[in-house]
Design a protein around this motif. Structure first.
Motif, PDB file in Angstrom:
ATOM      1  N   ALA A 133     -12.786   8.905   5.712  1.00  0.00           N
ATOM      2  CA  ALA A 133     -11.621   8.035   5.880  1.00  0.00           C
ATOM      3  C   ALA A 133     -11.236   7.450   4.530  1.00  0.00           C
ATOM      4  O   ALA A 133     -12.089   7.232   3.662  1.00  0.00           O
ATOM      5  CB  ALA A 133     -11.922   6.917   6.875  1.00  0.00           C
ATOM      6  N   ALA A 134      -9.953   7.191   4.361  1.00  0.00           N
ATOM      7  CA  ALA A 134      -9.441   6.599   3.116  1.00  0.00           C
ATOM      8  C   ALA A 134      -8.405   5.547   3.482  1.00  0.00           C
ATOM      9  O   ALA A 134      -7.341   5.876   4.024  1.00  0.00           O
ATOM     10  CB  ALA A 134      -8.839   7.668   2.215  1.00  0.00           C
ATOM     11  N   ARG A 135      -8.719   4.306   3.222  1.00  0.00           N
ATOM     12  CA  ARG A 135      -7.822   3.199   3.565  1.00  0.00           C
ATOM     13  C   ARG A 135      -7.384   2.492   2.288  1.00  0.00           C
ATOM     14  O   ARG A 135      -8.204   2.227   1.402  1.00  0.00           O
ATOM     15  CB  ARG A 135      -8.512   2.226   4.523  1.00  0.00           C
ATOM     16  N   PHE A 136      -6.089   2.176   2.214  1.00  0.00           N
ATOM     17  CA  PHE A 136      -5.513   1.536   1.033  1.00  0.00           C
ATOM     18  C   PHE A 136      -4.755   0.283   1.480  1.00  0.00           C
ATOM     19  O   PHE A 136      -3.531   0.310   1.661  1.00  0.00           O
ATOM     20  CB  PHE A 136      -4.581   2.500   0.307  1.00  0.00           C
ATOM     21  N   PRO A 137      -5.464  -0.823   1.701  1.00  0.00           N
ATOM     22  CA  PRO A 137      -4.840  -2.006   2.301  1.00  0.00           C
ATOM     23  C   PRO A 137      -4.091  -2.915   1.329  1.00  0.00           C
ATOM     24  O   PRO A 137      -3.783  -4.046   1.667  1.00  0.00           O
ATOM     25  CB  PRO A 137      -6.047  -2.738   2.894  1.00  0.00           C
ATOM     26  N   THR A 138      -3.787  -2.419   0.133  1.00  0.00           N
ATOM     27  CA  THR A 138      -3.119  -3.255  -0.867  1.00  0.00           C
ATOM     28  C   THR A 138      -1.841  -3.879  -0.327  1.00  0.00           C
ATOM     29  O   THR A 138      -1.621  -5.086  -0.426  1.00  0.00           O
ATOM     30  CB  THR A 138      -2.814  -2.424  -2.124  1.00  0.00           C
ATOM     31  N   GLY A 139      -0.977  -3.043   0.254  1.00  0.00           N
ATOM     32  CA  GLY A 139       0.283  -3.558   0.774  1.00  0.00           C
ATOM     33  C   GLY A 139       0.093  -4.457   1.974  1.00  0.00           C
ATOM     34  O   GLY A 139       0.768  -5.482   2.108  1.00  0.00           O
ATOM     35  N   GLU A 140      -0.833  -4.089   2.870  1.00  0.00           N
ATOM     36  CA  GLU A 140      -1.054  -4.895   4.073  1.00  0.00           C
ATOM     37  C   GLU A 140      -1.614  -6.278   3.730  1.00  0.00           C
ATOM     38  O   GLU A 140      -1.405  -7.234   4.453  1.00  0.00           O
ATOM     39  CB  GLU A 140      -2.006  -4.151   5.007  1.00  0.00           C
ATOM     40  N   LEU A 141      -2.328  -6.365   2.601  1.00  0.00           N
ATOM     41  CA  LEU A 141      -2.841  -7.650   2.157  1.00  0.00           C
ATOM     42  C   LEU A 141      -1.814  -8.442   1.354  1.00  0.00           C
ATOM     43  O   LEU A 141      -2.012  -9.615   1.061  1.00  0.00           O
ATOM     44  CB  LEU A 141      -4.100  -7.442   1.302  1.00  0.00           C
ATOM     45  N   GLY A 142      -0.712  -7.782   0.965  1.00  0.00           N
ATOM     46  CA  GLY A 142       0.306  -8.463   0.168  1.00  0.00           C
ATOM     47  C   GLY A 142      -0.116  -8.682  -1.270  1.00  0.00           C
ATOM     48  O   GLY A 142       0.360  -9.609  -1.933  1.00  0.00           O
ATOM     49  N   LEU A 143      -0.986  -7.816  -1.783  1.00  0.00           N
ATOM     50  CA  LEU A 143      -1.471  -7.981  -3.157  1.00  0.00           C
ATOM     51  C   LEU A 143      -0.399  -7.569  -4.161  1.00  0.00           C
ATOM     52  O   LEU A 143       0.204  -6.502  -4.042  1.00  0.00           O
ATOM     53  CB  LEU A 143      -2.735  -7.143  -3.366  1.00  0.00           C
ATOM     54  N   GLY A 144      -0.192  -8.408  -5.169  1.00  0.00           N
ATOM     55  CA  GLY A 144       0.819  -8.114  -6.175  1.00  0.00           C
ATOM     56  C   GLY A 144       0.263  -7.484  -7.432  1.00  0.00           C
ATOM     57  O   GLY A 144       0.946  -6.708  -8.103  1.00  0.00           O
TER      58      GLY A 144
END
Length: 234
Positions: A133-144
């Motif tokens: 699995a590969a998860r990229f939660p940058t956008g979901e966390l709102g990281l700038g």
């Protein structure tokens, strides 16, 4: 909040371009800890060696104003002023950032809580479902400014590609399991709670051990900075 930017062109006294660049680079070192400063880049004219340009990006106008107030008594500012050509005052262009490669959006106020397993698994879309699995939660966390990824690799499975970055360094933390990493021509063993820093321009790929491998990856956001090399670790 809206990010603000500006382009400032400085002209040094004849033959003092190098000294001016050094003085502005010294000022840039102080900007690393200045609240709200996202980018402060110093460049020197290739054909105009007495011209030095500073490109700035700030989280918002309030942070920029506060930084300007704090510079009033800064010794580095007085040094810069002493090196300027009095006949050519600094030329400043105020800008409104719109986007593009390397643009850093302002991070939202407040906090965001996300269970990492709730982030979308992107592996099937990259034909990597058999690897893990590969998860990229940058956008979901709102990281700038910070990029985050979670990779879960099945026992004995390996990434079908290597990748590298031109500017960004990344930190890989083993949350569970074990495995191996190929870093350019070197292969290293990884175990639980190991932390591996990989610098720019190092090609890397990972392989799960007998129990699989779960990696948390953290690094600065650099849009367009990555290069993928299919079949690199074959």
């Amino acid at each position: 909040m809206t990010t603000v930017a500006r382009h400032v062109r400085f002209t040094a006294r004849a033959g003092q371009g190098g000294s001016l660049a050094d003085a502005l680079l010294a000022a840039a070192a102080g900007m690393r800890s200045t609240p709200g400063c996202l980018r402060w880049i110093v460049s020197r004219g290739a054909q105009e060696p007495d011209v030095v340009v500073v490109e700035e990006l700030w989280r918002d106008a309030d942070h920029l104003a506060a930084a300007e107030d704090g510079l009033q008594e800064d010794e580095s500012v007085r040094e810069v002023l002493a090196l300027l050509d009095p006949a050519t005052p600094p030329q400043r262009i105020d800008l409104e950032p719109l986007g593009g490669v390397g643009h850093l959006p302002a991070a939202p106020d407040g906090v965001t809580l996300l269970h990492l397993d709730d982030a979308e698994d992107k592996a099937p879309g990259f034909e990597m479902g058999d690897v893990g699995a590969a998860r990229f939660p940058t956008g979901e966390l709102g990281l700038g400014q910070t990029g985050v990824a979670l990779h879960s690799m099945k026992p004995g499975r390996r990434h079908p590609f290597g990748h590298q970055h031109g500017e960004a360094e990344e930190l890989y933390v083993v949350l569970a399991g074990s495995g191996r990493a190929k870093l350019d021509d070197e292969v290293v063993e990884l175990g639980e709670r190991d932390a591996l820093r990989v610098g720019p321009r190092v090609t890397r790929a990972f392989e799960g051990g007998p129990e699989g491998l779960e990696l948390l990856v953290v690094g600065p956001r650099r849009e367009g900075d990555g290069e993928v090399l299919p079949g690199w670790w074959s």
